[in-house]
Design a protein around this motif. Sequence first.
Motif, PDB file in Angstrom:
ATOM      1  N   UNK A 145       1.904   5.320  -3.046  1.00  0.00           N
ATOM      2  CA  UNK A 145       1.914   6.782  -2.961  1.00  0.00           C
ATOM      3  C   UNK A 145       3.259   7.294  -2.417  1.00  0.00           C
ATOM      4  N   UNK A 192       6.919  -1.725  13.641  1.00  0.00           N
ATOM      5  CA  UNK A 192       6.479  -2.916  12.905  1.00  0.00           C
ATOM      6  C   UNK A 192       7.624  -3.908  12.766  1.00  0.00           C
ATOM      7  N   UNK A 211       3.447   7.107   4.715  1.00  0.00           N
ATOM      8  CA  UNK A 211       3.676   8.214   5.658  1.00  0.00           C
ATOM      9  C   UNK A 211       5.145   8.630   5.625  1.00  0.00           C
ATOM     10  N   UNK A 271      -0.431  -4.526   5.370  1.00  0.00           N
ATOM     11  CA  UNK A 271      -1.259  -3.314   5.302  1.00  0.00           C
ATOM     12  C   UNK A 271      -0.615  -2.201   6.130  1.00  0.00           C
ATOM     13  N   UNK A 272      -0.269  -2.522   7.376  1.00  0.00           N
ATOM     14  CA  UNK A 272       0.309  -1.508   8.250  1.00  0.00           C
ATOM     15  C   UNK A 272       1.645  -1.012   7.706  1.00  0.00           C
ATOM     16  N   UNK A 273       2.464  -1.931   7.189  1.00  0.00           N
ATOM     17  CA  UNK A 273       3.773  -1.527   6.686  1.00  0.00           C
ATOM     18  C   UNK A 273       3.638  -0.650   5.445  1.00  0.00           C
ATOM     19  N   UNK A 275      -3.571   1.827  -7.020  1.00  0.00           N
ATOM     20  CA  UNK A 275      -3.938   0.609  -6.286  1.00  0.00           C
ATOM     21  C   UNK A 275      -5.355   0.174  -6.644  1.00  0.00           C
ATOM     22  N   UNK A 276      -6.254   1.161  -6.728  1.00  0.00           N
ATOM     23  CA  UNK A 276      -7.631   0.839  -7.090  1.00  0.00           C
ATOM     24  C   UNK A 276      -7.694   0.298  -8.518  1.00  0.00           C
ATOM     25  N   UNK A 310       0.823  -1.209   0.000  1.00  0.00           N
ATOM     26  CA  UNK A 310       0.000   0.000   0.000  1.00  0.00           C
ATOM     27  C   UNK A 310       0.861   1.264   0.000  1.00  0.00           C
ATOM     28  N   UNK A 329       1.149   1.371   4.810  1.00  0.00           N
ATOM     29  CA  UNK A 329       0.761   2.693   5.294  1.00  0.00           C
ATOM     30  C   UNK A 329       1.974   3.427   5.833  1.00  0.00           C
ATOM     31  N   UNK A 330       2.822   2.706   6.580  1.00  0.00           N
ATOM     32  CA  UNK A 330       4.033   3.322   7.131  1.00  0.00           C
ATOM     33  C   UNK A 330       4.911   3.839   6.003  1.00  0.00           C
ATOM     34  N   UNK A 331       5.013   3.053   4.928  1.00  0.00           N
ATOM     35  CA  UNK A 331       5.849   3.457   3.795  1.00  0.00           C
ATOM     36  C   UNK A 331       5.312   4.744   3.180  1.00  0.00           C
ATOM     37  N   UNK A 373      -1.283   2.024  16.403  1.00  0.00           N
ATOM     38  CA  UNK A 373      -0.362   0.877  16.431  1.00  0.00           C
ATOM     39  C   UNK A 373       0.623   0.982  17.582  1.00  0.00           C
ATOM     40  N   UNK A 433      -9.356   1.789   0.363  1.00  0.00           N
ATOM     41  CA  UNK A 433      -9.323   2.730  -0.761  1.00  0.00           C
ATOM     42  C   UNK A 433     -10.488   3.709  -0.691  1.00  0.00           C
ATOM     43  N   UNK A 468      -2.726   5.899  -4.708  1.00  0.00           N
ATOM     44  CA  UNK A 468      -3.888   5.142  -4.217  1.00  0.00           C
ATOM     45  C   UNK A 468      -4.820   4.806  -5.367  1.00  0.00           C
ATOM     46  N   UNK A 497     -10.013   7.699  -0.437  1.00  0.00           N
ATOM     47  CA  UNK A 497     -10.515   8.589  -1.494  1.00  0.00           C
ATOM     48  C   UNK A 497     -11.428   9.656  -0.898  1.00  0.00           C
ATOM     49  N   UNK A 503      -9.979  -1.744   8.047  1.00  0.00           N
ATOM     50  CA  UNK A 503      -8.885  -0.791   7.848  1.00  0.00           C
ATOM     51  C   UNK A 503      -9.414   0.552   7.404  1.00  0.00           C
ATOM     52  N   UNK A 520       6.900   4.259  13.091  1.00  0.00           N
ATOM     53  CA  UNK A 520       6.022   3.156  12.702  1.00  0.00           C
ATOM     54  C   UNK A 520       6.822   2.012  12.069  1.00  0.00           C
ATOM     55  N   UNK A 521       7.801   2.372  11.243  1.00  0.00           N
ATOM     56  CA  UNK A 521       8.666   1.352  10.646  1.00  0.00           C
ATOM     57  C   UNK A 521       9.362   0.518  11.718  1.00  0.00           C
TER      58      UNK A 521
END
Lengths: 309, 372
Positions: A42, B338, A100, A92-94, A229-230, A39, A96-98, B289, B148, A226, B152, B86, B334-335
Amino acid sequence: MDGLDAIAALLVATIRAATPLALAAIGELVTEKSGVLNLGVEGMMLVGAVAAFATAVATGNLPLAILAAMVASMLVAFLFGVMTLSLMSNQVATGLALTIFGIGLSAFVGKDFIGIPITSLKPLDIPGLSDLPLIGPVLFGQDPLVYASVALTVAVGWFLHRTRAGLVIRAVGENHTAAHAIGYPVIAIRYLCVLFGGAMSGLAGAYLSLAYTPMWVENMTAGRGWIALALVVFATWKPGRALLGAYLFGGVTIVQLHAQGLGVEISSHILSMLPYLATILVLVLISRDETKIRLNAPACLGKIFRPDF
Amino acid sequence: MWPRLEARPERSRVMVYLTPLVAAALTALAGLVMFGALGYDPVEALYVFFVAPLTTSFGLSELVVKATPLVLCALGLAVGFRGNVWNIGAEGQLILGAIFAGGLALWAGDANAPWLLPAMVVAGMIGGMAWAAIPAFLRTRFHANEILVSLMLTYVAGLLLGYLVHGPWRDPAGFNFPETALFGDSAMLPALIEGTRLHAGALFAIVAVGAVWVLLMHSFIGFQVKVIGLAPRAGGYAGFSQARVVWLGLLCGGGLSGLAGMVEVAGPIGQLHPQISPGYGFTAIIVAFLGRLHPLGILLAGLFMALTYLGGDTLQIEMGLPRAMTGVFQGMILFFLLASDVLIHHRVRFGPRRAPAPAPTSTPEPETGGTA
């Protein structure tokens, strides 16, 4: 003749708006085919965009700038790979982290480049052919990355469905346990696919900052990662349909940009919502048929693979 | 000898609470390296970022002001995340809450109305819930991916706010700036400490921590969320409804994010303009998280992440570093979190694999080969 020129201009603009979406979507498609949901498109696109722009400012060498974008995005994609594939973190979380991290990093690197002009990526100019009415500008007057996006779509489609390596990637995405049992290096294959996705996101970012709007603006992807992705879902994981979907979205973007020029009395804020609303609409239309998604989505998409020690 | 990962028989409770601290320490360490590489005194920069904001009473009150929306959004998100829902559109739901509550405040004008603030709270929550209901409906009815759709809608919400403050809601006496008139006094949350921006919204966050704690830890629906999140099939066999968990997760996220939007515009801001949130809704994902999806953890994590906003500001003022540093730090936290979470389910082993016949020399690890 004027009408023809106007149509040609609209088509050229549509293709240009679609190209970053197509590049990113094709990359993510390969990643997802191997069973990995990244994810962070972006974020990778932003990192690519800023790397390309910084290199272009520093050297003026556009091919080098494109290469820099691919390398930079592959580096952050590699980070994603280490986390999700080697350290088995939640994809999913990773992702999103990427995203951000990519937004923050690109804003940080890019703050010195705001307002600096560069020479943008020039369209091809084939004497004679490029001057033809309508098909001249549309088919023979685009910049190299536009042709690359079409060529890569064809290449990926052929690779995934007509080669042994492509079959192995799909096998890993469909059933990693079986692929592992047969002896395929699941993790290594997934690393390669994640890196490919990164490189393509980098290309998409480079297209934005070198050709589409040749400047650096914070958060300049504006959700295109995003939307890409869609698009992968919309395309039901088929490269040709991803390209088609990208052109559809490019068209929506251009309608939005030109509606005001055509005298439509709607606020630009409302018109700018169109691509995002179109994304939602398209997702709903395609997801409505649950079996269709289940048949086409890689069965191991987003699932963590733990090799049994 | 390469270190290798060995699966633990069961997850380590110690590591669950230790990894957020490990992540914070690793982030600080990476910060040292990064500041050093940029040519700044790394220790001083780190001090300015993480400690200096806490040394003044102004800094402490600002910490709570910034933690309030983060904690509110993250609490709502945690309900969804626990159930594998999510929702990443908290930013948009926050904006809708601000629009609903702000619209009410603008409509009331300068009227001295004691009912206004409670009504704004309700309006803000309804606004956020309405926005979150869209992905919930599309997911449960059409199976559309809520990640998504909710994202959006965040872009749409930002544009809607832009439309309102550039158009119909613009302050006619505002010199054409894209902003609304200032809210009346009775639409503003009272200050908790005079002379600071610390306002009553912080109390909402505390109440919300308690409410979500009861919901998640001591209610049947909270148990259903947990089961559906950990083992959807087991939940299905037990007769738990996946759709209910989706709706609950998104409505909690939307309601609390909407409340956060109301708290922002009725607290520190006092009007509507396009930049009412510096990405609180996205940072809240990290807060959720980092707080291990636990209400009390989220409270602590919210305060910590608020510090990254303040640190970015002080770093800019005192050392001239760009504020984007905040985003870099938030992403890194966050990295690292995780990444270090791997320790919950695995332990790091050095030395040869335990085999029936122990080999005297080390053997390479072909199976893990993860560096292709």
